[in-house]
Write an enzyme that holds these catalytic residues in place. Sequence first.
Site, mmCIF file in Angstrom:
data_model
loop_
_atom_site.group_PDB
_atom_site.id
_atom_site.type_symbol
_atom_site.label_atom_id
_atom_site.label_comp_id
_atom_site.label_asym_id
_atom_site.label_seq_id
_atom_site.Cartn_x
_atom_site.Cartn_y
_atom_site.Cartn_z
ATOM 1 N N ARG A 245 0.880 -1.171 -0.033
ATOM 2 C CA ARG A 245 -0.138 -0.148 0.054
ATOM 3 C C ARG A 245 0.811 1.138 -0.050
ATOM 4 O O ARG A 245 1.883 1.271 0.732
ATOM 5 C CB ARG A 245 -1.023 -0.176 1.275
ATOM 6 C CG ARG A 245 -1.813 -1.154 0.942
ATOM 7 C CD ARG A 245 -3.126 -0.845 2.095
ATOM 8 N NE ARG A 245 -4.173 -1.991 2.041
ATOM 9 C CZ ARG A 245 -5.182 -2.097 1.029
ATOM 10 N NH1 ARG A 245 -4.948 -0.912 0.055
ATOM 11 N NH2 ARG A 245 -5.683 -2.924 0.737
ATOM 12 N N ASP A 246 0.640 2.239 -0.849
ATOM 13 C CA ASP A 246 1.217 3.491 -0.982
ATOM 14 C C ASP A 246 1.031 4.240 0.323
ATOM 15 O O ASP A 246 -0.092 4.332 0.859
ATOM 16 C CB ASP A 246 0.492 4.688 -2.091
ATOM 17 C CG ASP A 246 1.398 5.594 -2.438
ATOM 18 O OD1 ASP A 246 2.239 5.506 -3.424
ATOM 19 O OD2 ASP A 246 1.787 6.471 -1.547
ATOM 20 N N ILE A 247 2.157 4.690 0.698
ATOM 21 C CA ILE A 247 1.948 5.478 2.161
ATOM 22 C C ILE A 247 1.254 6.754 2.234
ATOM 23 O O ILE A 247 0.681 7.230 3.250
ATOM 24 C CB ILE A 247 3.402 5.795 2.770
ATOM 25 C CG1 ILE A 247 3.382 5.989 4.313
ATOM 26 C CG2 ILE A 247 4.230 7.134 2.235
ATOM 27 C CD1 ILE A 247 5.023 5.862 4.748
ATOM 28 N N ASN B 136 5.064 6.283 -13.616
ATOM 29 C CA ASN B 136 5.522 7.701 -13.975
ATOM 30 C C ASN B 136 6.929 7.415 -14.210
ATOM 31 O O ASN B 136 7.689 6.712 -13.809
ATOM 32 C CB ASN B 136 5.522 8.351 -12.673
ATOM 33 C CG ASN B 136 4.044 8.906 -12.084
ATOM 34 O OD1 ASN B 136 3.284 9.233 -13.158
ATOM 35 N ND2 ASN B 136 3.542 8.878 -10.939
ATOM 36 N N VAL C 288 10.267 8.465 -6.660
ATOM 37 C CA VAL C 288 11.254 7.088 -6.195
ATOM 38 C C VAL C 288 11.766 6.290 -7.356
ATOM 39 O O VAL C 288 10.956 5.820 -8.351
ATOM 40 C CB VAL C 288 10.269 6.286 -5.292
ATOM 41 C CG1 VAL C 288 11.205 4.938 -4.911
ATOM 42 C CG2 VAL C 288 9.775 6.720 -4.217
ATOM 43 N N HIS D 122 7.957 1.181 -10.426
ATOM 44 C CA HIS D 122 6.619 0.792 -9.851
ATOM 45 C C HIS D 122 5.684 1.243 -10.565
ATOM 46 O O HIS D 122 5.664 2.260 -11.193
ATOM 47 C CB HIS D 122 6.566 1.408 -8.241
ATOM 48 C CG HIS D 122 6.961 2.935 -8.321
ATOM 49 N ND1 HIS D 122 8.180 3.659 -8.422
ATOM 50 C CD2 HIS D 122 5.931 4.012 -8.395
ATOM 51 C CE1 HIS D 122 8.090 4.825 -8.498
ATOM 52 N NE2 HIS D 122 6.713 5.224 -8.409
ATOM 53 N N HIS E 222 1.603 2.072 -10.162
ATOM 54 C CA HIS E 222 0.397 2.510 -9.085
ATOM 55 C C HIS E 222 -0.540 1.617 -9.711
ATOM 56 O O HIS E 222 -1.091 1.875 -10.854
ATOM 57 C CB HIS E 222 0.240 4.046 -9.281
ATOM 58 C CG HIS E 222 1.628 4.630 -8.806
ATOM 59 N ND1 HIS E 222 1.465 5.189 -7.676
ATOM 60 C CD2 HIS E 222 2.594 5.057 -9.452
ATOM 61 C CE1 HIS E 222 2.748 6.069 -7.642
ATOM 62 N NE2 HIS E 222 3.318 6.173 -8.848
HETATM 63 P P1 AMP Z 1 6.358 8.314 -7.875
HETATM 64 O O1 AMP Z 1 5.907 9.758 -7.616
HETATM 65 O O2 AMP Z 1 5.797 7.626 -8.928
HETATM 66 O O3 AMP Z 1 7.777 7.931 -7.930
HETATM 67 O O4 AMP Z 1 5.684 7.310 -6.709
HETATM 68 C C1 AMP Z 1 6.213 7.238 -5.460
HETATM 69 C C2 AMP Z 1 5.115 6.743 -4.565
HETATM 70 O O5 AMP Z 1 5.928 6.152 -3.654
HETATM 71 C C3 AMP Z 1 4.417 7.758 -4.008
HETATM 72 O O6 AMP Z 1 2.877 7.867 -4.352
HETATM 73 C C4 AMP Z 1 4.645 7.902 -2.313
HETATM 74 O O7 AMP Z 1 3.465 8.150 -1.575
HETATM 75 C C5 AMP Z 1 5.351 6.357 -2.390
HETATM 76 N N1 AMP Z 1 5.878 5.848 -1.233
HETATM 77 C C6 AMP Z 1 7.089 6.498 -0.620
HETATM 78 N N2 AMP Z 1 7.483 6.066 0.534
HETATM 79 C C7 AMP Z 1 6.801 4.928 0.673
HETATM 80 C C8 AMP Z 1 6.862 4.059 1.659
HETATM 81 N N3 AMP Z 1 7.795 4.157 2.506
HETATM 82 N N4 AMP Z 1 5.951 3.045 1.616
HETATM 83 C C9 AMP Z 1 4.930 3.357 0.560
HETATM 84 N N5 AMP Z 1 5.056 4.092 -0.379
HETATM 85 C C10 AMP Z 1 5.820 4.993 -0.147
#
Ligand code: AMP
Length: 114
Positions: A29-31, A87, A96, A100, A102
Amino acid sequence: MSDCLFCKIVKGQIKSDIVYQDDDVIAFRDINPQAPHHILCIPRQHIATVNEFTPTQAPLIGKLVLTASNIAKQLQVDQDGYRIVMNCNRMAGQTVFHVHLHLLAGRPMHWPPG
Ligand code: AMP
Ligand code: ZN
């Protein structure tokens, strides 16, 4: 990649709310959820961006999509609908740099995205 956030999640060094995992992929799950269901599907292998995908990784890339569609079915959002997004780099808002996918579901999605 020792300083990669998602590699740390893969290694269990950072806690995450994992909803699925196997030898190749992890989904958690996204934080900072942007929808009632917001799940990230990632390869265990560190790949920085979609630009670094290679033809030999095609099965892995397919598995990310299949993982998302299976989770959507488990969440029973498959018929109402959901969005999957990857993205790539700055203009798309990638923050990040471990690829990944979404999975977003549980509310109407607007198009085009902002
Ligand atoms: P992006 O902007 O496409 O690189 O998405 C990165 C996603 O990672 C964002 O939606 C963040 O909310 C999510 N994220 C960052 N740190 C964590 C974490 N520790 N656990 C879960 N999701 C995270
Ligand atoms: Zn990584």
